[in-house]
Write a protein that holds these residues in place. Structure first.
Motif, PDB file in Angstrom:
ATOM      1  N   PRO A 113      20.512 -25.336  56.084  1.00  0.00           N
ATOM      2  CA  PRO A 113      19.813 -24.032  55.802  1.00  0.00           C
ATOM      3  C   PRO A 113      18.338 -23.725  56.460  1.00  0.00           C
ATOM      4  O   PRO A 113      17.765 -24.634  56.488  1.00  0.00           O
ATOM      5  CB  PRO A 113      19.786 -23.806  54.241  1.00  0.00           C
ATOM      6  N   ARG A 147      24.013 -26.959  50.263  1.00  0.00           N
ATOM      7  CA  ARG A 147      23.797 -26.269  51.326  1.00  0.00           C
ATOM      8  C   ARG A 147      24.415 -25.023  51.462  1.00  0.00           C
ATOM      9  O   ARG A 147      24.062 -24.124  52.045  1.00  0.00           O
ATOM     10  CB  ARG A 147      23.872 -27.152  52.659  1.00  0.00           C
ATOM     11  N   LYS A 157      22.816 -15.251  52.725  1.00  0.00           N
ATOM     12  CA  LYS A 157      23.572 -14.140  53.298  1.00  0.00           C
ATOM     13  C   LYS A 157      23.761 -13.005  52.559  1.00  0.00           C
ATOM     14  O   LYS A 157      23.970 -11.823  53.229  1.00  0.00           O
ATOM     15  CB  LYS A 157      25.077 -14.779  53.643  1.00  0.00           C
ATOM     16  N   GLN A 199      21.916 -11.518  60.413  1.00  0.00           N
ATOM     17  CA  GLN A 199      21.138 -12.563  59.545  1.00  0.00           C
ATOM     18  C   GLN A 199      19.567 -12.235  59.857  1.00  0.00           C
ATOM     19  O   GLN A 199      18.818 -13.515  59.865  1.00  0.00           O
ATOM     20  CB  GLN A 199      21.710 -14.004  59.504  1.00  0.00           C
ATOM     21  N   ILE A 218      23.449 -21.168  51.761  1.00  0.00           N
ATOM     22  CA  ILE A 218      23.599 -20.272  52.982  1.00  0.00           C
ATOM     23  C   ILE A 218      24.505 -19.064  52.532  1.00  0.00           C
ATOM     24  O   ILE A 218      23.985 -17.876  52.797  1.00  0.00           O
ATOM     25  CB  ILE A 218      24.568 -21.049  53.848  1.00  0.00           C
ATOM     26  N   SER A 253      23.945 -20.778  59.462  1.00  0.00           N
ATOM     27  CA  SER A 253      22.887 -21.236  58.498  1.00  0.00           C
ATOM     28  C   SER A 253      21.757 -20.981  58.958  1.00  0.00           C
ATOM     29  O   SER A 253      20.804 -21.569  58.152  1.00  0.00           O
ATOM     30  CB  SER A 253      23.140 -22.852  58.685  1.00  0.00           C
ATOM     31  N   ASN A 283      24.682 -28.281  59.385  1.00  0.00           N
ATOM     32  CA  ASN A 283      24.764 -27.171  58.484  1.00  0.00           C
ATOM     33  C   ASN A 283      23.547 -26.840  57.743  1.00  0.00           C
ATOM     34  O   ASN A 283      23.706 -26.698  56.275  1.00  0.00           O
ATOM     35  CB  ASN A 283      25.992 -27.208  57.529  1.00  0.00           C
TER      36      ASN A 283
END
Length: 389
Positions: free
Chosen positions: A123, A333, A341, A362, A337, A141, A121
């Protein structure tokens, strides 16, 4: 008293466990990873990318860091080889304990690292490989900054088509026989259909080709006056050199990699004022301000090596730092994230259009500007501002 001490101990333990779940963060530091091309023929690209991270980190740290924490960038060389990209990121995660990833090398290299990015996960802001394969399907991520090659070529052809001298132009495409080439042809095909361009010829070549005499002879025979040049670095220069040998009077549209000083120097001897489109600025007030700021943090040699790859990675780390800053002292993290977003309209000081990741892909930085290289001055001149295509 015992109960108070036990409560404090439990609180500290929980706090320690929370931070242990997200490596790369201490009270004073945030570790950011950078997997890049630091050796081999494309090393000048990777060095430009690494320079962008260095300048961004230095500027952020000089202003107090991210909520008091200084950014440390740890760079690993992948030599532009996907298997080495995976190994490099493994080292950054397991040995260095990075919190996030900014530099990401090429498309195949990013895809090779993707299992590790998703598993941890991590970023990640991708700035040098804005391909659909990176952001489709969307990885939670991963945030991508940059435009499609198709849009970059479409933008150039729209500009060329609008010039009075292009009224009777004959267009020709030469591109690599791979996914990169397919995307260039998609932009070419769209322009042919939208503007009714006279499509003279379409040619393909294998990656690594250096002799284009046969292909350019075919272009001359087809009466081509606008070449959509799908070559990269020396390949693009060789295509223009062959056109000059045959005395062709042409306009040339090229990929953004040809906007860096090394590529421009290779192509300049052909004498064509070739064009490129890019999702970052190649000239103007924004680039001058950037260089003036960067001068505080880099050597004269590094300052001379600033390129469009420096700008993209600088923007990437600045957006990442902004998101981390929004999380406050309790940096995780997951929070980073979520803040990425929600990012909308982040100002890059004119180095690109404002950055917004608040969309289904994204994805940001999709607006491109068109530039023309002036062989007389050895500089790029802006022909259009940033526009969405």
């Amino acid at each position: 008293m015992r109960r108070t001490i036990s409560t404090l101990a439990a609180t500290l333990l929980l706090s320690t466990v929370a931070y242990a779940a997200d490596p790369g963060v201490s009270d004073t530091e945030i570790k950011i990873g950078d997997v890049n091309i630091m050796t081999g023929p494309a090393a000048f690209v990777g060095k430009g990318v690494a320079l962008g991270s260095k300048i961004a980190a230095a500027e952020i740290n000089a202003a107090g860091g991210v909520n008091g924490r200084k950014i440390t960038v740890i760079t690993e060389d992948d030599g532009y080889i996907p298997a080495r990209s995976f190994q490099a990121l493994t080292k950054l995660i397991e040995v260095d304990g990075i919190f996030a990833l900014n530099g990401t090398s090429g498309t195949a290299n990013v895809l090779a690292m993707m299992p590790l990015i998703e598993e941890n996960n991590l970023p990640t802001v991708v700035t040098t490989a804005p391909a659909e394969l990176v952001y489709k399907p969307v990885r939670p991520s991963v945030f991508t900054f940059g435009a499609k090659y198709a849009d970059a070529f479409y933008a150039q052809l729209k500009y060329i088509h609008g010039k009075p001298e292009s009224k009777d132009a004959v267009y020709g495409l030469i591109r690599q026989d791979d996914d990169y080439g397919k995307e260039i042809e998609a932009g070419y095909e769209r322009a042919v259909k939208d503007f009714g361009l006279k499509d003279g010829i379409r040619l393909r070549f294998k990656k690594g080709t250096s002799n284009f005499s046969a292909e350019i002879a075919q272009m001359k025979q087809a009466g081509v006056t606008v070449i959509v040049n799908g070559g990269i670095f020396a390949g693009a220069a060789n295509i223009l050199a062959e056109a000059r040998k045959l005395g062709m009077d042409i306009q040339s549209a090229g990929v953004w990699s040809e906007g860096i000083p090394a590529s421009a120097a290779l192509s300049a001897p052909a004498g064509y004022d070739f064009m490129v489109a890019d999702y970052v600025a190649l000239t103007g007030e924004s680039t001058e301000k950037f260089k003036a700021m960067a001068k505080q943090y880099v050597t004269d040699e590094e300052l001379a090596g600033i390129s469009r790859y420096t700008y993209v990675t600088y923007i990437g780390l600045k957006t990442l730092a902004h998101a981390m800053g929004e999380c406050g002292k309790e940096l995780t993290r997951a929070c980073t994230i979520e803040k990425l977003k929600a990012l909308k309209g982040f100002d890059t000081g004119g180095l690109s259009a404002p950055v917004s990741f608040d969309n289904d892909n994204q994805l940001s930085g999709t607006a491109v500007a068109v530039y023309q290289y002036d062989t007389k001055t050895g500089a790029f001149q802006e022909r259009t501002g940033f526009e969405q295509y």
